[in-house]
Design a protein around this motif. Structure first.
Motif, PDB file in Angstrom:
ATOM      1  N   ARG A  15       0.862  -0.759  -0.174  1.00  0.00           N
ATOM      2  CA  ARG A  15       0.121   0.365   0.041  1.00  0.00           C
ATOM      3  C   ARG A  15       0.962   1.230  -0.194  1.00  0.00           C
ATOM      4  O   ARG A  15       0.548   2.412   0.734  1.00  0.00           O
ATOM      5  N   ASP A  18      -0.478   6.662   7.112  1.00  0.00           N
ATOM      6  CA  ASP A  18      -0.377   5.765   6.416  1.00  0.00           C
ATOM      7  C   ASP A  18      -0.788   4.528   6.440  1.00  0.00           C
ATOM      8  O   ASP A  18      -1.870   4.831   6.191  1.00  0.00           O
ATOM      9  N   TYR A  45      -9.783   5.851  12.550  1.00  0.00           N
ATOM     10  CA  TYR A  45      -9.557   6.327  11.324  1.00  0.00           C
ATOM     11  C   TYR A  45      -9.263   8.168  11.303  1.00  0.00           C
ATOM     12  O   TYR A  45      -9.014   8.125   9.771  1.00  0.00           O
ATOM     13  N   LYS A  53      -4.692   8.997   6.629  1.00  0.00           N
ATOM     14  CA  LYS A  53      -4.725   9.734   5.045  1.00  0.00           C
ATOM     15  C   LYS A  53      -5.808   9.738   5.005  1.00  0.00           C
ATOM     16  O   LYS A  53      -6.076   8.025   5.428  1.00  0.00           O
ATOM     17  N   HIS A  54      -5.923   9.820   3.572  1.00  0.00           N
ATOM     18  CA  HIS A  54      -7.292   9.406   3.525  1.00  0.00           C
ATOM     19  C   HIS A  54      -7.354   8.297   2.779  1.00  0.00           C
ATOM     20  O   HIS A  54      -8.308   7.446   2.499  1.00  0.00           O
ATOM     21  N   ASP A  55      -5.699   7.647   1.804  1.00  0.00           N
ATOM     22  CA  ASP A  55      -5.842   6.551   1.466  1.00  0.00           C
ATOM     23  C   ASP A  55      -5.059   5.315   2.639  1.00  0.00           C
ATOM     24  O   ASP A  55      -4.465   4.634   2.314  1.00  0.00           O
ATOM     25  N   GLY A  56      -5.059   5.805   3.576  1.00  0.00           N
ATOM     26  CA  GLY A  56      -4.848   4.970   4.835  1.00  0.00           C
ATOM     27  C   GLY A  56      -4.995   3.453   5.051  1.00  0.00           C
ATOM     28  O   GLY A  56      -6.526   3.224   4.746  1.00  0.00           O
ATOM     29  N   VAL A  57      -4.263   2.927   6.127  1.00  0.00           N
ATOM     30  CA  VAL A  57      -4.454   1.572   6.380  1.00  0.00           C
ATOM     31  C   VAL A  57      -4.766   1.842   8.236  1.00  0.00           C
ATOM     32  O   VAL A  57      -3.884   1.455   8.454  1.00  0.00           O
ATOM     33  N   GLN A  93     -13.906   1.094   4.106  1.00  0.00           N
ATOM     34  CA  GLN A  93     -14.871   0.948   2.702  1.00  0.00           C
ATOM     35  C   GLN A  93     -14.667  -0.331   2.880  1.00  0.00           C
ATOM     36  O   GLN A  93     -15.103  -1.194   1.916  1.00  0.00           O
ATOM     37  N   GLU A 142      -9.244  -0.785   4.936  1.00  0.00           N
ATOM     38  CA  GLU A 142      -9.158   0.198   4.245  1.00  0.00           C
ATOM     39  C   GLU A 142     -10.351   1.269   4.496  1.00  0.00           C
ATOM     40  O   GLU A 142     -10.977   1.126   4.347  1.00  0.00           O
ATOM     41  N   LYS A 143      -9.377   2.639   4.056  1.00  0.00           N
ATOM     42  CA  LYS A 143     -10.824   3.836   4.368  1.00  0.00           C
ATOM     43  C   LYS A 143     -10.285   4.604   2.825  1.00  0.00           C
ATOM     44  O   LYS A 143     -11.846   4.647   2.752  1.00  0.00           O
ATOM     45  N   GLU A 144     -10.446   4.271   1.749  1.00  0.00           N
ATOM     46  CA  GLU A 144     -10.850   4.074   0.252  1.00  0.00           C
ATOM     47  C   GLU A 144     -10.425   3.542  -0.689  1.00  0.00           C
ATOM     48  O   GLU A 144     -10.368   2.323  -0.531  1.00  0.00           O
TER      49      GLU A 144
END
Ligand code: SAM
Length: 269
Positions: free
Chosen positions: A64, A133, A159, A163-167, A242, A267-269
């Motif tokens: 990721r 991240d 959460y 970051k917006h694409d973090g895990v 998500q 995953e966040k997105e």
């Protein structure tokens, strides 16, 4: 309101007259007394653990593109140190000052200086002012939250620090197997060194009380909440993740009763 974080920890574990009645999310701070923490590395056996886990977490993070990692359940520092060695930028948080001190010492002996933060997950973002991240919460730590609201609050804090694409990578013992009586109490539980036995002393829908017995005759307990896998997956989705993939003992395919541990990768997105 945020209860104060403990800085003075009692010398001995004390569950009072009715240990089975102790089901509070604050209790972890008193459970990890110094004598137990000193034994913890014997319990989890860093070499054995490294053989079992292999590169699983490092691979998940690298796939990721994660570089900056917040270890929210540092404990004695095993994952923080592994990730530092692998070149990640790691911040190490925990609500237990005893654990953090031990982690700092373990890391220092291996040539690393840990960046530590003393924080309870439920109020994490009061102390963590950066975005990451990845957040990792490993070693069956989330089980210390005994209340549904506390779990939602902690997950929401994890959460928010991503970051917006973090895990988020969070693992848990396979309590379904225990609750549904699919494993024998004599089962040899994962993560254990040779000098210790970990066994469930009592299990009901809202308590799993484990006993840890060491070769030198010392005994400790942990009172944990038996998280069901589906419940955990649902919670993560409800706070906004998500996609949630769940592995069993580091494998994508597994039989429900078999794995000792489930690892959720959210995953966040
Ligand atoms: N990740 C480490 C490992 O795998 O060895 C430690 C695992 S230990 C079972 C659980 C850790 O979670 C402890 O260090 C404990 O202090 C921490 N912890 C439990 N509840 C917490 C909370 N509400 N806030 C912050 N830390 C917490």
């Amino acid at each position: 309101m945020q209860p104060p974080l403990r800085t003075e920890i009692p010398k001995h574990q004390d569950y009072g007259e009715d240990p089975l009645a102790v089901r509070e999310s604050e209790k972890y701070q008193e459970e990890y007394v110094e004598s137990f923490v000193d034994k913890w590395d014997e319990l989890i056996d860093w070499d054995g653990r490294s053989a079992a886990e292999g590169q699983f977490f490092i691979q998940q993070l690298r796939e990721r593109g994660a570089k900056k990692v917040l270890d929210v359940a540092t404990g004695t520092g095993y994952h923080s140190v592994q990730l530092l060695k692998a070149g990640f930028e790691v911040t190490s948080a925990d609500g237990s000052p005893v654990m953090l001190a031990k982690a700092f010492e373990n890391a220092r002996r291996q040539g690393h200086i840990l960046r530590t933060i003393h924080a309870d997950w439920r109020w994490l973002n009061r102390s963590v002012h950066d975005l990451y991240d990845a957040v990792i919460c490993l070693g069956n730590s989330f089980t210390h939250l005994h209340d549904d609201n506390d779990r939602r609050k902690a997950l929401a804090e994890f959460y928010a620090t991503l970051k917006h694409d973090g895990v988020l990578i969070l693992d848990q013992r396979n309590y379904d197997a225990l609750l549904d009586h699919q494993v024998q109490p004599t089962h040899n539980f994962y993560y254990c060194g040779d000098n210790v036995r970990a066994e469930p002393e009592h299990v009901d829908d809202s308590l799993a009380r484990f006993k840890y017995s060491f070769n030198d005759g010392s005994e400790f307990h942990l009172n944990m909440f038996p998280l069901r896998k589906r419940y955990m997956q649902g919670l993560m989705r409800e706070v906004g993740f998500q996609r949630v993939d769940t592995y069993g003992d580091f494998q994508e395919t597994y039989r429900e009763a078999e794995p000792d541990f489930f690892i959720h990768v959210a995953e966040k997105e």
